[in-house]
Design a protein around this motif. Structure first.
Motif, PDB file in Angstrom:
ATOM      1  N   GLN A  85       0.720  -0.966  -0.344  1.00  0.00           N
ATOM      2  CA  GLN A  85       0.021   0.128  -0.103  1.00  0.00           C
ATOM      3  C   GLN A  85       0.832   0.830  -0.087  1.00  0.00           C
ATOM      4  O   GLN A  85       2.119   1.205   0.679  1.00  0.00           O
ATOM      5  CB  GLN A  85      -1.219  -0.282   1.060  1.00  0.00           C
ATOM      6  CG  GLN A  85      -2.035   1.512   1.361  1.00  0.00           C
ATOM      7  CD  GLN A  85      -2.502   1.029   2.649  1.00  0.00           C
ATOM      8  OE1 GLN A  85      -1.903   0.606   3.231  1.00  0.00           O
ATOM      9  NE2 GLN A  85      -4.017   1.959   2.726  1.00  0.00           N
ATOM     10  N   THR A  86       0.273   2.285  -0.860  1.00  0.00           N
ATOM     11  CA  THR A  86       1.335   4.132  -0.423  1.00  0.00           C
ATOM     12  C   THR A  86      -0.016   4.738   0.037  1.00  0.00           C
ATOM     13  O   THR A  86      -1.021   4.706  -0.335  1.00  0.00           O
ATOM     14  CB  THR A  86       2.107   4.380  -2.021  1.00  0.00           C
ATOM     15  OG1 THR A  86       0.233   4.067  -2.996  1.00  0.00           O
ATOM     16  CG2 THR A  86       2.726   2.745  -2.407  1.00  0.00           C
ATOM     17  N   PHE A  87       0.932   5.554   1.312  1.00  0.00           N
ATOM     18  CA  PHE A  87      -0.289   6.589   1.488  1.00  0.00           C
ATOM     19  C   PHE A  87       1.415   7.721   1.813  1.00  0.00           C
ATOM     20  O   PHE A  87       2.816   7.572   1.389  1.00  0.00           O
ATOM     21  CB  PHE A  87      -0.799   6.090   2.261  1.00  0.00           C
ATOM     22  CG  PHE A  87      -0.245   5.608   3.393  1.00  0.00           C
ATOM     23  CD1 PHE A  87      -0.165   6.184   4.903  1.00  0.00           C
ATOM     24  CD2 PHE A  87      -0.215   4.264   3.552  1.00  0.00           C
ATOM     25  CE1 PHE A  87       0.595   5.787   5.779  1.00  0.00           C
ATOM     26  CE2 PHE A  87       0.413   3.404   4.542  1.00  0.00           C
ATOM     27  CZ  PHE A  87       0.773   3.980   5.922  1.00  0.00           C
ATOM     28  N   THR A  88       0.655   9.113   1.660  1.00  0.00           N
ATOM     29  CA  THR A  88       1.364  10.802   2.098  1.00  0.00           C
ATOM     30  C   THR A  88       1.023   9.997   3.577  1.00  0.00           C
ATOM     31  O   THR A  88       0.281  10.109   4.754  1.00  0.00           O
ATOM     32  CB  THR A  88       1.338  11.351   1.522  1.00  0.00           C
ATOM     33  OG1 THR A  88      -0.185  11.816   2.219  1.00  0.00           O
ATOM     34  CG2 THR A  88       1.176  11.309   0.338  1.00  0.00           C
ATOM     35  N   ILE A  89       2.363  10.307   4.027  1.00  0.00           N
ATOM     36  CA  ILE A  89       1.834  11.386   6.183  1.00  0.00           C
ATOM     37  C   ILE A  89       2.562  12.527   5.574  1.00  0.00           C
ATOM     38  O   ILE A  89       3.524  13.407   5.289  1.00  0.00           O
ATOM     39  CB  ILE A  89       2.686   9.919   6.385  1.00  0.00           C
ATOM     40  CG1 ILE A  89       2.321   8.922   6.797  1.00  0.00           C
ATOM     41  CG2 ILE A  89       2.983  10.761   8.711  1.00  0.00           C
ATOM     42  CD1 ILE A  89       3.280   8.225   7.131  1.00  0.00           C
ATOM     43  N   GLU A  90       2.559  13.164   6.281  1.00  0.00           N
ATOM     44  CA  GLU A  90       2.743  15.471   5.929  1.00  0.00           C
ATOM     45  C   GLU A  90       2.413  16.076   7.150  1.00  0.00           C
ATOM     46  O   GLU A  90       1.178  16.808   7.372  1.00  0.00           O
ATOM     47  CB  GLU A  90       1.953  15.552   4.949  1.00  0.00           C
ATOM     48  CG  GLU A  90       1.100  15.001   4.544  1.00  0.00           C
ATOM     49  CD  GLU A  90      -0.084  15.389   2.956  1.00  0.00           C
ATOM     50  OE1 GLU A  90       0.327  16.327   2.445  1.00  0.00           O
ATOM     51  OE2 GLU A  90      -0.262  14.486   2.505  1.00  0.00           O
ATOM     52  N   PRO A  91       2.527  15.831   8.196  1.00  0.00           N
ATOM     53  CA  PRO A  91       2.133  16.827   9.235  1.00  0.00           C
ATOM     54  C   PRO A  91       2.404  18.242   9.184  1.00  0.00           C
ATOM     55  O   PRO A  91       3.584  18.474   8.367  1.00  0.00           O
ATOM     56  CB  PRO A  91       3.537  15.813  10.696  1.00  0.00           C
ATOM     57  CG  PRO A  91       4.394  15.218  10.026  1.00  0.00           C
ATOM     58  CD  PRO A  91       4.110  14.879   8.487  1.00  0.00           C
ATOM     59  N   MET A  92       1.933  18.713   9.794  1.00  0.00           N
ATOM     60  CA  MET A  92       2.198  20.117   9.969  1.00  0.00           C
ATOM     61  C   MET A  92       1.837  20.752  11.067  1.00  0.00           C
ATOM     62  O   MET A  92       1.081  20.718  11.652  1.00  0.00           O
ATOM     63  CB  MET A  92       0.982  20.773   9.320  1.00  0.00           C
ATOM     64  CG  MET A  92       0.654  20.357   7.365  1.00  0.00           C
ATOM     65  SD  MET A  92      -1.325  20.692   6.625  1.00  0.00           S
ATOM     66  CE  MET A  92      -1.083  19.865   5.420  1.00  0.00           C
ATOM     67  N   LEU A  93       3.105  21.486  11.341  1.00  0.00           N
ATOM     68  CA  LEU A  93       2.937  21.551  12.494  1.00  0.00           C
ATOM     69  C   LEU A  93       3.223  23.437  13.619  1.00  0.00           C
ATOM     70  O   LEU A  93       3.574  24.326  12.275  1.00  0.00           O
ATOM     71  CB  LEU A  93       4.073  20.765  13.938  1.00  0.00           C
ATOM     72  CG  LEU A  93       3.739  19.756  14.480  1.00  0.00           C
ATOM     73  CD1 LEU A  93       3.678  18.881  13.866  1.00  0.00           C
ATOM     74  CD2 LEU A  93       5.460  19.587  14.777  1.00  0.00           C
ATOM     75  N   THR A  94       2.971  24.134  14.176  1.00  0.00           N
ATOM     76  CA  THR A  94       3.011  25.777  14.617  1.00  0.00           C
ATOM     77  C   THR A  94       3.034  25.226  15.809  1.00  0.00           C
ATOM     78  O   THR A  94       2.828  25.259  16.880  1.00  0.00           O
ATOM     79  CB  THR A  94       1.049  26.008  14.234  1.00  0.00           C
ATOM     80  OG1 THR A  94       0.090  25.369  15.633  1.00  0.00           O
ATOM     81  CG2 THR A  94       0.920  25.497  13.252  1.00  0.00           C
ATOM     82  N   VAL A  95       3.527  27.207  15.903  1.00  0.00           N
ATOM     83  CA  VAL A  95       3.769  27.543  17.116  1.00  0.00           C
ATOM     84  C   VAL A  95       3.124  28.127  18.077  1.00  0.00           C
ATOM     85  O   VAL A  95       2.749  28.401  18.879  1.00  0.00           O
ATOM     86  CB  VAL A  95       5.053  28.326  17.397  1.00  0.00           C
ATOM     87  CG1 VAL A  95       6.545  27.782  17.015  1.00  0.00           C
ATOM     88  CG2 VAL A  95       4.946  29.629  16.291  1.00  0.00           C
ATOM     89  N   GLY A  96       1.671  28.492  17.157  1.00  0.00           N
ATOM     90  CA  GLY A  96       0.772  28.711  17.707  1.00  0.00           C
ATOM     91  C   GLY A  96      -0.401  28.501  17.435  1.00  0.00           C
ATOM     92  O   GLY A  96      -0.511  27.093  17.678  1.00  0.00           O
ATOM     93  N   SER A  97      -1.354  29.161  17.465  1.00  0.00           N
ATOM     94  CA  SER A  97      -3.048  28.670  16.825  1.00  0.00           C
ATOM     95  C   SER A  97      -3.195  27.346  16.222  1.00  0.00           C
ATOM     96  O   SER A  97      -2.039  27.799  14.757  1.00  0.00           O
ATOM     97  CB  SER A  97      -3.961  29.358  16.432  1.00  0.00           C
ATOM     98  OG  SER A  97      -5.327  29.045  15.858  1.00  0.00           O
ATOM     99  N   VAL A  98      -3.511  26.413  16.071  1.00  0.00           N
ATOM    100  CA  VAL A  98      -3.820  25.048  15.311  1.00  0.00           C
ATOM    101  C   VAL A  98      -4.356  25.587  14.532  1.00  0.00           C
ATOM    102  O   VAL A  98      -5.208  24.835  12.682  1.00  0.00           O
ATOM    103  CB  VAL A  98      -3.581  23.327  15.148  1.00  0.00           C
ATOM    104  CG1 VAL A  98      -2.588  23.734  15.999  1.00  0.00           C
ATOM    105  CG2 VAL A  98      -5.152  23.771  16.638  1.00  0.00           C
ATOM    106  N   ASN A  99      -5.817  25.969  14.484  1.00  0.00           N
ATOM    107  CA  ASN A  99      -6.947  27.144  13.219  1.00  0.00           C
ATOM    108  C   ASN A  99      -6.259  27.629  12.141  1.00  0.00           C
ATOM    109  O   ASN A  99      -5.727  28.522  12.366  1.00  0.00           O
ATOM    110  CB  ASN A  99      -7.751  27.780  14.344  1.00  0.00           C
ATOM    111  CG  ASN A  99      -7.933  27.422  15.822  1.00  0.00           C
ATOM    112  OD1 ASN A  99      -8.564  25.300  15.640  1.00  0.00           O
ATOM    113  ND2 ASN A  99      -8.440  27.645  16.506  1.00  0.00           N
TER     114      ASN A  99
END
Length: 370
Positions: free
Chosen positions: A318-332
């Motif tokens: 199976q193939t898929f992506t993992i692509e976390p997005m982090l922030t130093v403040g709001s995640v909205n």
């Protein structure tokens, strides 16, 4: 339909402000009519899950002069006619989430390796261009040329109307930044998201046709494969806080990949990422996800990057992506009026890294690395 007093649901990659209620739910176990069921019914695309539009927000920065401003977007770039287009290009019907995972035979795996390797090479090249003074539009043009020179199609171009060949997300931009006339500044961070659509069979037969005048009818129905990857780069002298955010985001991706193997619950990815981000008090964006990728751009499974109770296990080949997005403040996120650019509501920095992986007998193979 949303009213003036209620938030609007957006599909950030489609650009649609309303999502099809008939889409097959990707979450299970919710009672009809429940808030969970309502959320399930609106989720359609991987990598671009519905988000609540923050009314009253605009493209204009407030008091912070470093807040992003929209620049001028140049005309569409052309792609040579001999390069095969993904089915969604110029299609009247908007692409949706492909039902079922991308699981490959031996030939499919080799094709995925080829597209992944090209995507990685293009991303590496794009990173060498990052320096103060260059515009994201210039980066897009250089990336576009490299992709087509290698006989591939830049997957974002024309996807639900996206006007460029790469996404460039600077500073507080979480994802899907449109390349424009804004020059990069000393101290910026920028995520460059590259996806290529490569058909090796088409390329081989095309070459044979050009040199030996043989028929190309045998390529009818052949599909290409998408390789999807991204990284966040430092521009000039970046402060320690931004460097730490970028470092930890990369570590989150590496740690998530390390636990992948046949039979592993997909929800372990989110727990692994969230646990590491929490150690450094960084936020994890919830509204944008990883996804199955292969002959289609976005397929099941939906890969959440935060702690969750989703069902599903990883499958061999199976193939898929993992692509976390982090922030130093709001995640909205807040979406600009272009229906694409997603920025943090408080203007805090965001970073992202992404790989396309293949589940193997021994664990996971990273396809998008040189």
């Amino acid at each position: 339909m949303a009213t003036s007093s209620s938030p609007r649901l957006l599909s950030s990659f489609l650009g649609d402000r309303l999502l099809s209620a008939s889409a097959r739910p990707l979450l299970r176990g919710a009672a009809p009519g429940s808030r969970r069921a309502a959320y399930q019914a609106t989720r359609t695309l991987c990598n671009l899950v519905d988000i609540l539009f923050n009314r009253g927000q605009s493209d204009k920065p407030e008091d912070n002069p470093r807040r992003l401003r929209p620049g001028k977007v140049s005309p569409l770039l052309s792609v040579p006619k001999h390069i095969q287009r993904p089915p969604y290009v110029n299609a009247r019907q908007r692409p949706g989430l492909h039902n079922g995972p991308e699981i490959h035979d031996e030939r499919g795996i080799e094709c995925m390796r080829a597209s992944g390797k090209l995507a990685a090479q293009v991303l590496k090249f794009a990173g060498t261009l990052v320096e103060p003074g260059i515009t994201t539009d210039e980066i897009d043009k250089a990336v576009h040329q490299m992709i087509v020179d290698n006989g591939a199609y830049p997957s974002p171009l024309g996807y639900c109307g996206f006007p460029k060949s790469v996404c460039t997300s600077v500073n507080e931009c979480i994802c899907h930044g449109i390349p424009d006339s804004r020059p990069l500044e000393d101290g910026d961070i920028i995520n460059i998201d590259v996806t290529v659509y490569l058909n090796r069979v088409f390329l081989c037969i095309s070459s044979l046709y050009l040199h030996k005048c043989q028929s190309m009818t045998m390529v009818a129905g052949q599909l290409g494969y998408h390789g999807d990857t991204s990284a966040t780069f430092l521009c000039g002298n970046v402060d320690d806080k931004a460097k730490k955010l970028v470092q930890v985001t990369r570590e989150c991706l590496d740690k998530a990949i390390s636990i992948c193997a046949p039979g592993v619950e997909i929800k372990r990815i989110g727990r692994t990422i969230q646990d590491h981000a929490d150690k450094f008090k960084f936020g994890v964006v919830r509204q944008f996800v990883g996804h199955g990728v292969g002959q289609v751009f976005h397929a099941e499974p939906v890969v959440l990057h935060f702690r969750n109770n989703e069902w599903g296990r990883m499958t061999l080949n199976q193939t898929f992506t993992i692509e976390p997005m982090l922030t130093v403040g709001s995640v909205n996120p807040v979406i600009w009026s272009d229906d694409w650019t997603a920025v943090t509501e408080d203007g805090s920095l965001s970073a992202q890294f992404e790989h396309t992986i293949l589940i193997t007998e021994d664990g996971a193979e990273i396809l998008t690395q040189c």
